[in-house]
Write an enzyme that holds these catalytic residues in place. Structure first.
Site, PDB file in Angstrom:
ATOM      1  N   HIS A   1       3.906   7.346   3.869  1.00  0.00           N
ATOM      2  CA  HIS A   1       2.902   7.931   2.976  1.00  0.00           C
ATOM      3  C   HIS A   1       3.001   9.458   2.963  1.00  0.00           C
ATOM      4  O   HIS A   1       3.032  10.086   1.903  1.00  0.00           O
ATOM      5  CB  HIS A   1       1.496   7.494   3.405  1.00  0.00           C
ATOM      6  CG  HIS A   1       0.401   8.197   2.646  1.00  0.00           C
ATOM      7  ND1 HIS A   1       0.179   7.980   1.301  1.00  0.00           N
ATOM      8  CD2 HIS A   1      -0.516   9.121   3.035  1.00  0.00           C
ATOM      9  CE1 HIS A   1      -0.839   8.733   0.908  1.00  0.00           C
ATOM     10  NE2 HIS A   1      -1.275   9.440   1.928  1.00  0.00           N
TER      11      HIS A   1
ATOM     12  N   TYR B   1      -3.675  10.575   9.056  1.00  0.00           N
ATOM     13  CA  TYR B   1      -2.604  10.677   8.062  1.00  0.00           C
ATOM     14  C   TYR B   1      -1.343  10.164   8.764  1.00  0.00           C
ATOM     15  O   TYR B   1      -0.343  10.842   8.844  1.00  0.00           O
ATOM     16  CB  TYR B   1      -2.481  12.155   7.695  1.00  0.00           C
ATOM     17  CG  TYR B   1      -1.702  12.534   6.459  1.00  0.00           C
ATOM     18  CD1 TYR B   1      -1.938  11.924   5.230  1.00  0.00           C
ATOM     19  CD2 TYR B   1      -0.748  13.545   6.512  1.00  0.00           C
ATOM     20  CE1 TYR B   1      -1.236  12.323   4.109  1.00  0.00           C
ATOM     21  CE2 TYR B   1      -0.048  13.951   5.392  1.00  0.00           C
ATOM     22  CZ  TYR B   1      -0.297  13.338   4.184  1.00  0.00           C
ATOM     23  OH  TYR B   1       0.385  13.746   3.065  1.00  0.00           O
TER      24      TYR B   1
ATOM     25  N   ASP C   1     -10.304   4.269   1.362  1.00  0.00           N
ATOM     26  CA  ASP C   1     -10.710   5.672   1.202  1.00  0.00           C
ATOM     27  C   ASP C   1     -10.498   6.057  -0.260  1.00  0.00           C
ATOM     28  O   ASP C   1      -9.466   6.609  -0.637  1.00  0.00           O
ATOM     29  CB  ASP C   1      -9.850   6.524   2.149  1.00  0.00           C
ATOM     30  CG  ASP C   1     -10.159   7.997   2.042  1.00  0.00           C
ATOM     31  OD1 ASP C   1     -11.267   8.354   1.606  1.00  0.00           O
ATOM     32  OD2 ASP C   1      -9.279   8.807   2.410  1.00  0.00           O
TER      33      ASP C   1
ATOM     34  N   THR D   1      -3.664   6.433   4.738  1.00  0.00           N
ATOM     35  CA  THR D   1      -3.022   5.448   3.871  1.00  0.00           C
ATOM     36  C   THR D   1      -1.857   4.785   4.579  1.00  0.00           C
ATOM     37  O   THR D   1      -1.014   5.450   5.172  1.00  0.00           O
ATOM     38  CB  THR D   1      -2.494   6.139   2.601  1.00  0.00           C
ATOM     39  OG1 THR D   1      -3.559   6.853   2.008  1.00  0.00           O
ATOM     40  CG2 THR D   1      -1.921   5.133   1.621  1.00  0.00           C
TER      41      THR D   1
HETATM   42 CA    CA Z   1      -7.294   8.707   3.602  1.00  0.00          CA
END
Ligand code: CA
Length: 392
Positions: free
Chosen positions: A113, A108, A214, A325
């Protein structure tokens, strides 16, 4: 014998040479390298049985000294005469999942994001980032068996969802299906239990990079994730590119990561440049809707691998960890549709229609390029997936 001519401005010239697994009708899969629009069989090119198999794992397990030697041998062999039976045209082969995926972890690592998700889901908080975010690369353990190669159809997942206004959960196909544009990092050689990989040794272990989508069911995810994190909202499918770009090809793409404040703990302190200037492109039904810049990522792959193993956890050949992301500071750099459309409140135009989440029949393609030596650029192939209805 034949001579292969690939122009220096080709994304798949000698500066790149990504590895993949291919087959032609009537033959078992083998390991190949992409050179221009050719796929060159490595078992035949190098007369090496390591590559006469349907996965990159045996080669990756041989370690970095072999990765360096083989890359040099490929470059030498491709610049001379090549046995004609080693060469196939890209459009005449089937590409397979290039690695046997061992464990899979998703991080992450994008500040933009994580901040956007914090603003969307914790709107009252003073800081959109959780208190731990700048101190460690947050991740969760995912499902390696549902990682599929580019071109595989994605069936819309079904599951429980519950809108806050509803009295009870309902079951059915997801109504908020989304993407996450990421990169995946392939572990070539792992570590034994109890012997963490320091950031300074990450280079010895990391083999290459794939594009990674994803797929995420936001409605399933929102209802299930408290307090243990993502599960069925993510585990139905992830799409990877068929080509693994070697880390050895990415030297010219190295850039500094953003300044990390506060300073990280010593086990996460970098001893060299580890950011990557990889430009991602997200296409939705053929239209480019976002251009996430990997160079903006807060946490580097070396830090993710060091953190992943710092508790003594072992990794293995074929382990895959994804970046999370990738989102840049600008709206057109957001790598998930939930951010791009601000949770559906700000639809984006796709081929003349206002769109928020994925409909059956939609196709999403990730692509990327990065700088190579001498002003060249490298391509990463594509990660393509189309949504099919549930039930089919
Ligand atoms: Ca992800």
């Amino acid at each position: 014998m034949t001579t292969l001519v690939v122009p220096t401005d080709d994304l798949y010239g000698l500066q790149n040479l990504p590895y993949g697994v291919y087959s032609v009708p009537g033959q078992e899969p083998g390991v190949g390298v992409r050179y221009g629009d050719h796929v060159v069989d490595l078992a035949r090119l190098l007369n090496d049985e390591t590559f006469a198999t349907g996965s990159l794992n045996p080669f990756m397990a041989q370690g970095r000294a072999r990765w360096i030697a083989v890359r040099a041998a490929i470059i030498e062999a491709l610049t001379g005469d090549v046995a004609a039976e080693a060469v196939h045209e890209l459009d005449a082969v089937v590409l397979h999942l290039p690695i046997e995926v061992a464990d899979y972890v998703d991080f992450y690592a994008s500040e933009h994001h994580a901040s956007n998700m914090g603003r969307l889901f914790r709107p009252g908080s003073a800081d959109p980032l959780s208190p731990n975010w700048r101190h460690l690369p947050i991740g969760y353990h995912g499902r390696s068996a549902s990682i599929v190669v580019s071109g595989t159809d994605i069936m819309r997942p079904a599951g429980q969802r519950k809108d806050p206004a509803d009295a009870a959960p309902v079951f059915g196909p997801s109504t908020r299906l989304d993407i996450e544009a990421e990169l995946g990092f392939v572990v070539g050689t792992g570590n034994p239990m109890g012997q963490p990989i320091p950031v300074a040794e990450a280079e010895e272990h990391l083999f290459g990079v794939v594009l990674f989508n994803d797929w995420s069911a936001r409605d399933i995810q929102a209802w299930e994730y408290v307090p243990l994190g993502p599960n069925l909202g993510k585990s139905f499918a992830c799409t990877v590119s068929a080509w693994v770009v070697p880390m050895l090809a990415l030297q010219a793409a190295k850039v500094s990561i953003p300044v990390q404040k506060p300073a990280v703990l010593p086990y996460l302190a970098l001893d060299r440049v580890w950011g990557l200037d990889i430009e991602i492109v997200v296409e939705w039904n053929g239209q480019v809707v976002s251009r996430p810049p990997y160079a903006s990522m807060y946490w580097s792959p070396a830090q993710m691998l060091a953190h992943l193993t710092v508790n003594g956890a072992p990794t293995r050949t074929g382990d895959l960890f994804a970046s999370g992301t990738i989102s840049g500071p600008d709206k057109n750099q957001r790598g998930a549709f939930i951010e791009l459309t601000w949770n559906g409140a700000e639809p984006v135009d796709v081929n003349g229609r206002p769109r928020t989440f994925l409909e059956d029949g939609d196709e999403v393609v990730l692509r990327a390029t990065a700088p190579g030596p001498g002003g060249t650029r490298l391509g990463f192939g594509e990660a393509r997936g189309r949504i099919v209805p549930n039930p089919p």
